[in-house]
Write an enzyme that holds these catalytic residues in place. Sequence first.
Site, PDB file in Angstrom:
ATOM      1  N   GLU A   1      34.092  33.048  46.502  1.00  8.93           N
ATOM      2  CA  GLU A   1      33.809  34.484  46.569  1.00  8.93           C
ATOM      3  C   GLU A   1      35.136  35.163  46.841  1.00  8.93           C
ATOM      4  O   GLU A   1      35.694  35.062  47.938  1.00  8.93           O
ATOM      5  CB  GLU A   1      32.783  34.783  47.667  1.00  8.93           C
ATOM      6  CG  GLU A   1      32.150  36.158  47.537  1.00  8.93           C
ATOM      7  CD  GLU A   1      33.009  37.264  48.135  1.00  8.93           C
ATOM      8  OE1 GLU A   1      33.662  37.977  47.344  1.00  8.93           O
ATOM      9  OE2 GLU A   1      33.037  37.409  49.351  1.00  8.93           O
TER      10      GLU A   1
ATOM     11  N   CYS B   1      35.747  43.095  50.550  1.00 10.26           N
ATOM     12  CA  CYS B   1      36.033  42.766  49.156  1.00 10.26           C
ATOM     13  C   CYS B   1      35.273  43.667  48.201  1.00 10.26           C
ATOM     14  O   CYS B   1      35.660  43.819  47.037  1.00 10.26           O
ATOM     15  CB  CYS B   1      35.718  41.306  48.878  1.00 10.26           C
ATOM     16  SG  CYS B   1      34.044  40.814  49.330  1.00 10.26           S
TER      17      CYS B   1
END
Length: 485
Positions: free
Chosen positions: A244, A279
């Site tokens: 990720e 993110c």
Amino acid sequence: MSGGLFIDGKWRAGQGAGLSSTDPATGEDVWSAATATPADVADAVAAARKAFPAWADRPREERIAILRRYKDILVERAAPYAEALSRETGKALWETRAELASMAGKVDLSIRAYDERTGVTENAMPFGRAVLRHRAHGVMAVLGPFNFPGHLPNGHIVPALLAGDTVVFKPSEETPLAGQLMVEALEAAGAPAGVVNLVQGGRETGQALIAQDIDGLLFTGSAAAGTYFRRYFADRPDVILALELGGNNPLVVWNADDAPEAVAALIVQSAFITTGQRCSCARRLIVPDDASGAAIIEATVALAERLVIGAWNAENEPFMGPLISGRAAKAAREVASATPGKTILALDGVAGLGDAFLKPGIVDVTGLETPDEELFAPLLQVRRVSSFDEALAAANATRYGLSAGLISNESELWDKFLSRIRAGVVNWNRPTTGAAGSMPFGGLGASGNHRPSAYYAADYCAYPVASFEASMVVDTLKDIKGLKA
């Protein structure tokens, strides 16, 4: 507070160099201990390997019971744990309290996801039955980030343990205390020796871990690190990678000019929450090149200037705390100063606060080429375009594909946006940071490797086994074609 390594059910001192973490708001020490050497890491992996068969064979209900005790412990210790996370990351208490709640909530969500996605299914066949089961991979290495040092590694560790995997966990070197607290809770919940192991350190420790005989690497971090791991494991296809990574996320505003303040609230929450250290934060704002776009920018600037910036324990509760360190803030300001365009709000320091604090920055980059990189800081680039098709093209002009958002009152535009945008999380009239443990979370391109986490973490924590079964030997001689008499 000091701590160390947790290997094979015992706490022990590392044999490596010293490591410490500090409160980024004040510079005060939070945690210190010695790091793990390659020999320490090898011991941790060996302990996990030894513990794996018994843990994988343990009845699922017993693994669930341990994880539910872990959940209860997180709830009981939520207040001191949240304060510890705030001290180590600088995040406001309202945010770390929410992080602890997400960690506790992950347990029941993981149980549901395991049953739905990786449980056991059976179908009758003429000869007996066809059964789909799922088996644990083995030893999972988990490398955690600093921005959500509890929630994000917890999102790997809980489903891995539920599936029957064992774990070697290395937290970010910026947030070792957060990792220690999580492992203390798992120990208190009754995780058997070797099932969960903790090693502390920086890049060298991480390198030593991935060089070991592991079965999977579960990682949350930068795209550059993800690229390195892909190359490193190119000759080890047996190691499952769940990556990720970051994002250069677009937020498009179109035909929503009747409520600029409401739009600005969504923009600010997308771009500046967690001081831009998510993110999924919006990095690029795309608006019409007309009066409506100008009004949106003006409202966003006005709201950004009202944001309270301060330490996690400030009397006036902050929206934004510091970046993870003064080094990170200095690097962000250097990138901002090199970014072409017209500065609308400068990414400046905050008077009276430490060097890790920054004000939100906004820069107009209309008509300019900018680097397609993720800046983990509260800096928002604005691009004005003349049509919605141009806005879509600008939104997709990135090698990343984590999150994207549309703010609009027109459902037709949403339908078009949803069908054209290239991202794993696509939101409408919600912040780009909007996510839930009951949904998958992951991205395309440089943002991941098509193994989303959150609800879909179950998928990479176990592999499918298809079995065709008859309870006794059946004569199938007649089924063989082409036999000689």
